[in-house]
Scaffold this active site. Sequence first.
Site, PDB file in Angstrom:
ATOM      1  N   ASP A 296       0.869  -1.168   0.000  1.00 19.69           N
ATOM      2  CA  ASP A 296       0.000   0.000   0.000  1.00 19.69           C
ATOM      3  C   ASP A 296       0.913   1.227   0.000  1.00 19.69           C
ATOM      4  O   ASP A 296       2.089   1.152   0.373  1.00 19.69           O
ATOM      5  CB  ASP A 296      -0.949   0.001   1.199  1.00 19.69           C
ATOM      6  CG  ASP A 296      -2.140   0.944   0.974  1.00 19.69           C
ATOM      7  OD1 ASP A 296      -2.071   1.810   0.071  1.00 19.69           O
ATOM      8  OD2 ASP A 296      -3.135   0.840   1.708  1.00 19.69           O
TER       9      ASP A 296
HETATM   10  C1  NOJ Z   1      -4.016   4.015   0.092  1.00 19.82           C
HETATM   11  C2  NOJ Z   1      -5.181   3.114   0.137  1.00 19.82           C
HETATM   12  O1  NOJ Z   1      -5.184   2.405   1.355  1.00 19.82           O
HETATM   13  C3  NOJ Z   1      -5.206   2.137  -1.021  1.00 19.82           C
HETATM   14  O2  NOJ Z   1      -6.424   1.432  -0.987  1.00 19.82           O
HETATM   15  C4  NOJ Z   1      -5.033   2.850  -2.319  1.00 19.82           C
HETATM   16  O3  NOJ Z   1      -5.078   1.934  -3.393  1.00 19.82           O
HETATM   17  C5  NOJ Z   1      -3.720   3.590  -2.305  1.00 19.82           C
HETATM   18  N1  NOJ Z   1      -3.736   4.558  -1.202  1.00 19.82           N
HETATM   19  C6  NOJ Z   1      -3.438   4.331  -3.591  1.00 19.82           C
HETATM   20  O4  NOJ Z   1      -4.282   5.407  -3.692  1.00 19.82           O
END
Ligand code: NOJ
Length: 873
Positions: A296
């Site tokens: 993430d």
């Molecule tokens: C953080 C989020 O938790 C995730 O779901 C997302 O895909 C990423 N940011 C990218 O935006």
Amino acid sequence: MAIMVHLVSESDGPQFPNTTYSDAYSDDPVTVQGSNSFQLSPPHYPSPWGTGQGGWEAAYEKARAFVSQLTLEEKVNLTTGTGWEMERCVGQTGSIPRLGFRSLCLQDSPVGVRDTDFNTVFPAGVNVAATWDRGLAYARGQAMGAEHRDKGVDMQLGPVAGPLGRTPEGGRNWEGFSPDPYLTGELFAQSIEGIQSSGVMACAKHFIGYEQDHFRLVAEAQGYGFTNVTESVTSNIDDKTMHELYLWPFANAVRSGVAAVMCSYNQINGSYACQNSKALGLLKGELGFQGLVVSDWDGHQGGVSGALAGLDMSMPGDIHFDMKTSYWGSNLTVAVLNGTVPQWRVDDMAVRIMAAYYLVGRENNTVDINFSSWTLDTYGYEYFGTSQGSPNTVVNSHVDVRADHAAIVRQIGSASTVLLKNTNNVLPLTGEEKLTAVIGEDAGSNPLGPNGCTDRGCDNGTLGMAWGSGSANFPYLVTPNTAIQNVVVGNNQAYESITDNYAFDEIAALASRASVAIVFANSDSGEGYIEVDQNFGDRNNLTLWQGADAMIKNVSSVCNNTILVVHSTGPVLLGDYKSNPNITAILWAGVPGQESGNSIADVLYGVVNPGAKLPFTLAAAREDYGTDILYTPNAGIPQVDFKEGVFIDYRGFDHHDIEPVYEFGFGLSYTNFSYSNLQIAKTQAGNYTATTGYTPAAPTYGTVDNDTASYVFPANQTRVRGFIYPWLNSTNLTASADDPHYDLPGFVPEGAQDGSPQPLNPAGGGPGGNPELFDVLYQVTATITNTGKVAGEEIPQLYVSLGGPYDPPVQLRGFERLSIQPNSSTTFTADIMRRDISNWDTVSQNWVISNYTKMVYVGSSSRNLLLNATLPL
Ligand code: NOJ
């Protein structure tokens, strides 16, 4: 360059200890393993390498051929993002210009292409769950995948099965499906297959135990004033609960051939998800996942530790957003050259990434990236994050990718609307009501426009979508106010609406004159980086927002035909409305997307006969759930002990005999159904055998040139400021890495570099686990009859009781959405697989079928179990 290739929080801990605790609701002692605070996550090394099994054979062959041609820095380029906002997508890898291989574009989100225009906004995952319709889940996935593909995206960052929905207040539950792992697993898998059928990679997220947004990221927590938080929250989960609940849907995902999995921000048992060798070992070893694990954004915690534990791709590439330095990039090159990360591990990363690419046929589906996540302007800088490159580059071509997807949105919207109450069949409305009043802010539009709040971070007007990275820009939003007015005016009747919930007198005056008052209310939530009304992602309570509770009381005190429609990201407290005789109907419409108004109008006026069922329990009080968010840190590393084990949602209500307001699986129709003739046929499936044998040794592809001079930043390469590259600053590796830690004793976990053949996991051996877990042991049928006057859809549900003291009284193991004409019958069919009646045995580390008597139930909800039989052994 600041280099930090250190190992964080992975501990050489013992196996999970056995703990006895008094569970959340009572003094009922339940023995579970390892859900105590400050425990250690057991190490699992070496990280399993991909073998190309289970449908990945052809993709691996192509990937191996491709990776064999690569230099080390080209391999590294595949693994590392180029930095936050450096290119057009929310994340992009480096490219391989020598082979004409462009950078991979990774883009949110689970409801449609994020941060662009002329895209569709689909209903949220929680709505798909309420449809209980595999076909609709697939169709939505396919349509979303096509839109991502046509914008130039390689990997869609969804769907979501973590959070699963342990706590009803969880901010991001709506992005996923249901707190039931079976329902989630089925719809997660269909969504993945749909997305990938359009030729883009799906990314199953977030792995794993990400059940609250509070304290997921240290910087975020500190920004909210929780200055004592020193590390991300740890979800302390025992081995049995991990397998029977949280890991379950990911097994479905792997079985469906998901290309990628995103590891989450939180820690699991004291070790960060993106470098938790145990958790990643479950995924790659036990479940046999052959694709790539991507961090993430900002979830990558350490260079060598992540690499050795099984992380394959670092996103967005920087250590922290905008930091412009990376744990990987040149540091991964250094780590391979100095021997800390073996070549086989970086080769495994590259092969996994390329195999995922070939698995979905990306080589035949590539579209130029034709949008920018960072601006809707047509022209802009080529490298947005540093305002470099030509400022006159066309960064947005505004390609309309919507096709006819609005029809799917409208259909899922109505198919997911749960009819909870319908006194004297007040619904469907005829459209001939003399004066229709529509009341509530949630019926109307956001005065700032449908996209007025960044990433939908506000609760103005109707709730068509919740907030965070799981959002997308609306192309339009049909409000309930517009759609219902269209119906009423079309019938030449009178229509008035008030969307200011605080206009008490005007509302009372209108409601007292109305033939029917339809009130709209909502409850919103989202991702932790946005705060709305002091809700830091997770909801602070389960009551309605926008002052709706007072508004509903106001209307229903003067109108005895009040119909309540709720839009919400999860459970809300509806007990008072259920018992209020002036409230004649209640509908839950979830988070329906751009066609919201049309979908609800279709149900209210009987164009669509509702068939949806609740994908969670609606309780009388939040305490009844027995689980909650940790809102105040209890330690520098906030500890959330999943003490309830598998007893979340209806499993907890049933186990503790707590009466819900509306139970899991409940939902009415405009017709009635009867259930009869339960039949169980035992199949000839053989016995379960543990998988034995060894993997091949870790393969390597191509050779690594040990001459460090060949890795120094090439003289002929233009350096974009802040871009993350795979090249070195110096031929001296220590100087280039600038890392004081890497030669400390114990730095490399024992066995982490070992590429020799490894024993196969007894519970593994195929995609999603041991192939025999998916053997069908029983086929169950029942007859479902439509006894009413109109055609309708019914969702018969199959539950099993495994009979043990620590088993939920019943758990869902089958369902089917059936369309049945009046006075006709249809056969409901469900297969019971071996996994469906097995428990995870923490001692043998495998699934076993216990000796307890097992029951099968078929019914219309988790508490209306109309048919039952004992499972013949
Ligand atoms: C953080 C989020 O938790 C995730 O779901 C997302 O895909 C990423 N940011 C990218 O935006």
